[in-house]
Design a protein around this motif. Structure first.
Motif, PDB file in Angstrom:
ATOM      1  N   TYR A   1     -12.818  13.221 -24.569  1.00 31.72           N
ATOM      2  CA  TYR A   1     -11.952  13.517 -25.703  1.00 31.72           C
ATOM      3  C   TYR A   1     -12.211  14.902 -26.297  1.00 31.72           C
TER       4      TYR A   1
ATOM      5  N   ILE B   1      -6.564   4.313 -18.379  1.00 33.68           N
ATOM      6  CA  ILE B   1      -6.951   5.633 -18.904  1.00 33.68           C
ATOM      7  C   ILE B   1      -7.002   6.713 -17.824  1.00 33.68           C
TER       8      ILE B   1
ATOM      9  N   VAL C   1      -9.962   8.378 -30.912  1.00 30.16           N
ATOM     10  CA  VAL C   1      -9.279   8.356 -29.618  1.00 30.16           C
ATOM     11  C   VAL C   1      -8.222   7.252 -29.703  1.00 30.16           C
TER      12      VAL C   1
ATOM     13  N   SER D   1      -9.986   1.449 -23.364  1.00 32.27           N
ATOM     14  CA  SER D   1      -9.004   1.728 -24.396  1.00 32.27           C
ATOM     15  C   SER D   1      -7.997   0.592 -24.502  1.00 32.27           C
TER      16      SER D   1
ATOM     17  N   GLY E   1      -6.220   6.306 -24.563  1.00 27.97           N
ATOM     18  CA  GLY E   1      -6.955   7.572 -24.468  1.00 27.97           C
ATOM     19  C   GLY E   1      -8.276   7.404 -23.727  1.00 27.97           C
ATOM     20  N   ASP E   2      -8.837   8.513 -23.278  1.00 33.62           N
ATOM     21  CA  ASP E   2     -10.113   8.495 -22.548  1.00 33.62           C
ATOM     22  C   ASP E   2     -11.224   9.021 -23.451  1.00 33.62           C
TER      23      ASP E   2
END
Ligand code: ZN
Length: 291
Positions: free
Chosen positions: A62, A238, A53, A263, A57-58
């Motif tokens: 994902y 995120i 990720v 993140s 990003g989450d």
């Protein structure tokens, strides 16, 4: 294979060449950017680190890309958070045919529960991050004994930095008046932070970003903002920010800026490393809540 790699690394050192050394590096895959940063600090130039990720990003939701199976198949170690964070990972591991050792970085932390669900965000307490780093060190030492001293020394240096970071967070929280130590965030990512440092967090989304809050939940939080005079509402890097913006407006709280929860940012952002992330968050909190 391990012995062969070690022999290659040894040969590279003897010859003083770099191409062989590069080949002798351990390939480590981390599920998300915060773990990748820990691996980089412990492994230094002895490892190649890839995060599945990416920046901002989450990790909760994902969807693996086709390339990820290949990345994992080439890895000797896969570092995961565990505590139910990476629900998408077991299938990816299986489909990749990977022989990698899977390292659960959160092993040994005292898990928080939200109902029956474990809260996976243990890294938000710096003391827990230190446990992660030691687990990663132990895994790297096992995978590449030839570089054990290097990993141990890099870990000692990094742990000293994390100790200092923990003290810094505590002294900054001390500057916030006790009755103002409460905020709204987007999802329940700060339970460990709250427990370690004494700032209360309320979030419309639970410990995962997967489920949307109901209208009733949101109304309840707006009422709480008003009743408890919660000073500030924070966005996250995120998540979609419309929900919390609405809560701030309806509840009459100010927007405190962005917190980094799950993140890191890329190099140009304000949280390219874990330490920068924690520093950014505590500065954002103190400037919104401070006297
Ligand atoms: Zn999260």
């Amino acid at each position: 294979m391990q012995a062969f790699r070690a022999a290659l690394a040894f040969l590279a050192i003897m010859l003083g060449t770099t191409p062989l050394q590069a080949e002798g590096r351990l390939n480590v895959v981390a599920s998300f950017s915060i773990l990748a940063d820990f691996v980089r600090h412990v492994g230094g130039d002895r490892v190649n680190v890839t995060s599945l990720v990416g920046a901002n990003g989450d990790v909760h939701v994902y969807t693996p890309a086709p390339q990820d199976a290949k990345t994992i198949a080439d890895a000797q170690l896969v570092v995961i958070n565990g505590l139910g964070l990476e629900g998408w990972l077991p299938r990816l591991l299986q489909s990749s045919g990977s022989k990698a050792v899977v390292v659960t970085a959160s092993k040994g932390v005292d898990p928080l529960k939200l109902g029956s669900e474990a809260d996976p965000h243990a890294w938000q307490s710096v003391a827990n991050a230190e446990i992660y780093v030691q687990n990663i060190r132990d895994a790297l030492v096992l995978a590449d004994a030839a570089d054990a001293d290097y990993f141990r020394q890099a870990t000692e240096r990094y742990l000293a930095e994390l100790d200092a970071l923990d003290r810094e967070v505590r002294s900054r929280v001390d500057q916030i008046p006790a009755e103002r130590r409460k905020v709204i965030s987007t999802h329940g990512a700060f339970g460990y932070f709250a427990k370690a440092y004494g700032i209360a967090f309320v979030a419309p989304l639970g410990v995962s970003t997967e489920t949307e809050p109901s209208a009733r939940d949101v109304a309840g939080i707006i009422a709480q903002v008003r009743k408890d005079k919660i000073p500030a509402v924070f966005l996250e890097n995120i998540s979609d920010d419309r929900l919390v913006r609405g809560i701030a407006e309806e509840g009459g709280a100010k927007l405190g800026g962005t917190l980094f929860s799950d993140s890191l940012t890329d190099e140009k952002g304000s949280a390219p490393t874990y330490i920068a992330m924690v520093r950014h968050n505590i500065k954002a909190l103190t400037s919104a809540l401070g006297p």
